[in-house]
Scaffold this active site. Structure first.
Site, PDB file in Angstrom:
ATOM      1  N   SER A  78      15.537  -4.939   9.026  1.00 32.29           N
ATOM      2  CA  SER A  78      16.031  -3.934   8.071  1.00 32.29           C
ATOM      3  C   SER A  78      15.629  -4.189   6.622  1.00 32.29           C
ATOM      4  O   SER A  78      15.902  -3.352   5.758  1.00 32.29           O
ATOM      5  CB  SER A  78      17.561  -3.818   8.163  1.00 32.29           C
ATOM      6  N   LYS A  81      13.829  -1.409   4.864  1.00 34.97           N
ATOM      7  CA  LYS A  81      14.466  -0.344   4.083  1.00 34.97           C
ATOM      8  C   LYS A  81      14.228  -0.492   2.578  1.00 34.97           C
ATOM      9  O   LYS A  81      14.421   0.469   1.824  1.00 34.97           O
ATOM     10  CB  LYS A  81      15.968  -0.303   4.378  1.00 34.97           C
ATOM     11  N   SER A 140      23.251  -0.394   5.463  1.00 32.27           N
ATOM     12  CA  SER A 140      22.015  -0.462   6.242  1.00 32.27           C
ATOM     13  C   SER A 140      21.987   0.597   7.339  1.00 32.27           C
ATOM     14  O   SER A 140      21.448   0.381   8.428  1.00 32.27           O
ATOM     15  CB  SER A 140      21.835  -1.856   6.867  1.00 32.27           C
ATOM     16  N   LYS A 255      18.603  -7.098   0.406  1.00 38.03           N
ATOM     17  CA  LYS A 255      18.664  -6.486   1.738  1.00 38.03           C
ATOM     18  C   LYS A 255      18.581  -7.522   2.845  1.00 38.03           C
ATOM     19  O   LYS A 255      17.720  -8.398   2.838  1.00 38.03           O
ATOM     20  CB  LYS A 255      17.516  -5.479   1.900  1.00 38.03           C
TER      21      LYS A 255
END
Length: 431
Positions: A78, A81, A140, A255
């Protein structure tokens, strides 16, 4: 009474076999712990980080402070992202999107696989760009991510094309995106390129931190509980019972990620005083370990290094006080540095920093009028660390004042002067 008969050789072989199996199981377990996780093997490094790849850079200069296998392309999960978030911010800065714009959730976004984080969007739901962005940045949420991607690219596939185009523009040579969310393990990028992407986000869109630093966010009024930021390391979590053991002073982004082939990953950033670092760790042992390994990097940096400025902004560089120009009221213009020259150096060690090069534009390229702040060249300084590694920093040299274009009368007589001067030199050279 019957007595049971035992065969010592047979019992001995059974015992040996049992011991062999037990040792194999024990050794295998130990080998897994020593070698890495399902996301791959760990790489030996001086700090003892249990990672397959990692990097720590100074956010301002991009100078690498520590790295482990930083150029290997790996699935970022993730952390992908971050590219999606960057593109959304770019679209907003270009006025192609606004924070208040309402997006109607596509069937594609509503059909996001249930595995992984999501905010449970239904086709036809309407939410603002801002709400969807926060769901992506804080929770997320994969479905919120695809809703934004579909809006920008027409579909996730169209958005993926934009991700790869953007990666190329930014010079992320190892990046290859196959999803907007990071759910696919065919998306790959190196730790170095991920740090470079993070640095670009912070430089161009510092407002990013307003969202990445949110501890929680209630997406809908009817939601019973707010989304909780997956970044447990936020400095703001110091008083949160469940997360205070992970909270690190100064952390305000960026993140986390996890899929089995990637292991647990984290791109983080921390600021204390005038120093900001960006970190990336890939394939750590667990959710908790990605923050522990990151803390080791930050502790090492803050305990070992400091910033050393060689040149301040708007400083005159010795031997480069001015440069020639054409057709100006003056024949030269004074010059200074556009920005500072600063290196991250080890504490209590006198750094070896020297000017190693410069380049001035020719007077044929610098024709009046000249404006204060106009680039006229570059100067390069080199820092050599205690291991002999050289790090260069190049900054622009700029005009420190305006120079107006000379009147025709002045330029006419200056031209005559140049003519006779050249003629005289030519005659002298004949003898």
């Amino acid at each position: 009474m019957l007595k049971a008969k035992f065969s010592p050789p047979r019992m001995k072989s059974v015992a040996v076999a049992f011991m062999a199996v037990w040792l194999a199981v024990f050794s295998a377990a130990g080998a897994v712990n020593a070698a890495g996780t399902a996301g791959g093997e760990w790489v030996d490094n001086p700090l003892g980080l249990e990672v397959s790849s990692a990097i720590l850079i100074d956010a301002d200069s991009g100078q690498v402070v520590y790295e482990v296998n930083a150029d290997e392309p790996r699935p970022p999960a993730s952390m992908t992202k971050l590219m999606t978030e960057y593109i959304v911010l770019e679209e907003i800065s270009k006025k192609a999107l606004t924070w208040d714009e309402i997006i109607t959730v596509s069937q594609e976004a509503a059909s996001t696989p249930p595995d992984g984080s999501q905010i449970y969007l239904a086709a036809g739901d309407q939410h603002s760009v801002k709400d969807l962005y926060i769901a992506m940045a804080v929770g997320s949420a994969n479905d919120a991510t695809i809703a934004l991607a579909s809006q920008i690219g027409g579909s996730e596939a169209g958005f993926i094309d934009k991700m790869n185009e953007t990666a190329k523009e930014l010079g992320l040579t190892t990046a290859h995106f196959t999803s907007a969310t990071g759910l696919l393990d065919t998306t790959i990028i190196s730790a170095r390129d991920m740090a470079k992407l993070a640095q670009t986000i912070l430089a161009k869109h510092p407002e990013f931190l307003e969202y990445s630093n949110l501890q929680k966010y209630k997406f809908r009024e009817r939601d019973k509980q707010p989304m909780i930021n997956w970044n447990w390391m936020l400095g703001a979590n110091k008083d949160v019972k469940n997360f205070k053991q992970f909270a690190y002073e100064g952390v305000d982004g960026m993140k986390t990620g996890y899929i089995s082939k990637a292991g647990y990953t984290f791109t983080g950033t921390v600021k204390r005083g005038d120093t900001r670092y960006i970190s990336v760790v890939m394939n750590t042992r667990s959710k908790e370990a990605r923050f522990g390994e990151t803390a080791k990097l930050y502790n090492y940096a803050f305990n070992t290094f400091e910033k050393k400025s060689v040149i301040a902004p708007k400083t005159v560089v010795e031997t480069l006080e001015k440069t020639k120009i054409k057709k100006g009221v003056q024949k030269t213009v004074p010059i200074v540095t556009e920005s500072d020259v600063t290196f991250t150096v080890k504490k209590n060690v006198e750094p070896k920093i020297e000017m190693t090069g410069h380049e001035l534009m020719s007077d044929s390229e610098l024709v009046a009028p000249i404006k204060a702040g106009q680039k006229v060249g570059t100067v390069t300084y080199t820092y050599t660390d205690d291991e002999g590694k050289k790090i260069d920093k190049t900054v622009n040299l700029i005009a420190s004042e305006d120079v107006k274009k000379g009147g025709w009368f002045r330029l006419f007589f200056r031209g005559i002067g140049h003519f006779f001067s050249g003629l005289f030199d030519g005659i002298v050279n004949l003898f």
